[in-house]
Write a protein that holds these residues in place. Sequence first.
Motif, PDB file in Angstrom:
ATOM      1  N   GLU A  35       0.830  -1.206   0.000  1.00  0.00           N
ATOM      2  CA  GLU A  35       0.000   0.000   0.000  1.00  0.00           C
ATOM      3  C   GLU A  35       0.865   1.257   0.000  1.00  0.00           C
ATOM      4  N   ASN A  36       1.957   1.227   0.767  1.00  0.00           N
ATOM      5  CA  ASN A  36       2.868   2.377   0.779  1.00  0.00           C
ATOM      6  C   ASN A  36       3.477   2.595  -0.599  1.00  0.00           C
ATOM      7  N   SER A  42       1.957   6.214  -7.275  1.00  0.00           N
ATOM      8  CA  SER A  42       0.884   7.058  -7.810  1.00  0.00           C
ATOM      9  C   SER A  42       1.276   8.526  -7.737  1.00  0.00           C
ATOM     10  N   GLY A  43       1.883   8.916  -6.613  1.00  0.00           N
ATOM     11  CA  GLY A  43       2.331  10.306  -6.476  1.00  0.00           C
ATOM     12  C   GLY A  43       3.381  10.665  -7.508  1.00  0.00           C
ATOM     13  N   ALA A  44       4.333   9.767  -7.747  1.00  0.00           N
ATOM     14  CA  ALA A  44       5.368  10.019  -8.759  1.00  0.00           C
ATOM     15  C   ALA A  44       4.749  10.150 -10.146  1.00  0.00           C
ATOM     16  N   SER A  45       3.766   9.299 -10.448  1.00  0.00           N
ATOM     17  CA  SER A  45       3.086   9.377 -11.752  1.00  0.00           C
ATOM     18  C   SER A  45       2.364  10.708 -11.902  1.00  0.00           C
ATOM     19  N   ARG A  46       1.697  11.128 -10.843  1.00  0.00           N
ATOM     20  CA  ARG A  46       0.965  12.404 -10.892  1.00  0.00           C
ATOM     21  C   ARG A  46       1.921  13.577 -11.091  1.00  0.00           C
ATOM     22  N   ALA A  90      -5.042   5.286  -5.435  1.00  0.00           N
ATOM     23  CA  ALA A  90      -3.859   4.413  -5.459  1.00  0.00           C
ATOM     24  C   ALA A  90      -4.205   2.938  -5.336  1.00  0.00           C
ATOM     25  N   ARG A  91      -5.426   2.621  -4.887  1.00  0.00           N
ATOM     26  CA  ARG A  91      -5.780   1.208  -4.686  1.00  0.00           C
ATOM     27  C   ARG A  91      -5.909   0.433  -5.992  1.00  0.00           C
TER      28      ARG A  91
END
Length: 240
Positions: A35-36, A42-46, A90-91
């Motif tokens: 999950e981490n 997801s943050g890096a992709s955004r 992110a899930r």
Amino acid sequence: MTRILHAAYGVYALAMFAICVLFALLVTIFVPGLENRRKLVSGASRWSFLLSGIRPTISGIDKLPAEGSVVVANHASYADGILLKGFLPARFSFAIKGEMRKFPVVNFMIRRSGSRFVERFNSAESARDARKIVKAARGGQSLAFFPEGTFREEPGVGRFHAGAFMAAAKAGMPVVPVAISGTRELLGTGRLLPRPAAIRIEILDPIQPDDPSYAHHRRLAESARQKVLAALGEPDLLAE
């Protein structure tokens, strides 16, 4: 002059993307807990979009069910997977075409971030991957697919392959169509450098697989495809 500006922007955007990919790689290597890792990747992709000056417009995020669901989106660009990874919750785990297994770093990052491969050409491996995806769906895992399987240079939406819809039907999970526009202009087929583009993600009303209208998964697939077509306003490539 415009060509020079586009080239300069493309080099800058590619550099930002490379930095975000490096960060995501370090996350998948060193951060414990799936999950981490999902949240950080997801943050890096955004941020690979935001640092490039691209602020995608997102509508309908409230239509995503809180429980497990299967997102299906049209496919127009190399950037589509990174876009949804960055701007969906992110899930969601992504179904990635099996050819990407050949690249060790990509293979490692995909597995460590919780996404799954789907083999398209080897029937035995394809059946094995499909069983794993159905099992994940039955376990309530949220999944994201590009059911066209590939993308083309010309605008339009092609055939939606059945795998995502079989998984949704067998698991009793809602199918959420998503219409992506602008990524073909950003980084279409045959293009090495991205260009500035207005990106839009439109999340459409979920389709419930227990609706008798969709008793067969192919009807479910065509219903999702028609909803995406209507939202995009692009040509129906099957009609052609």
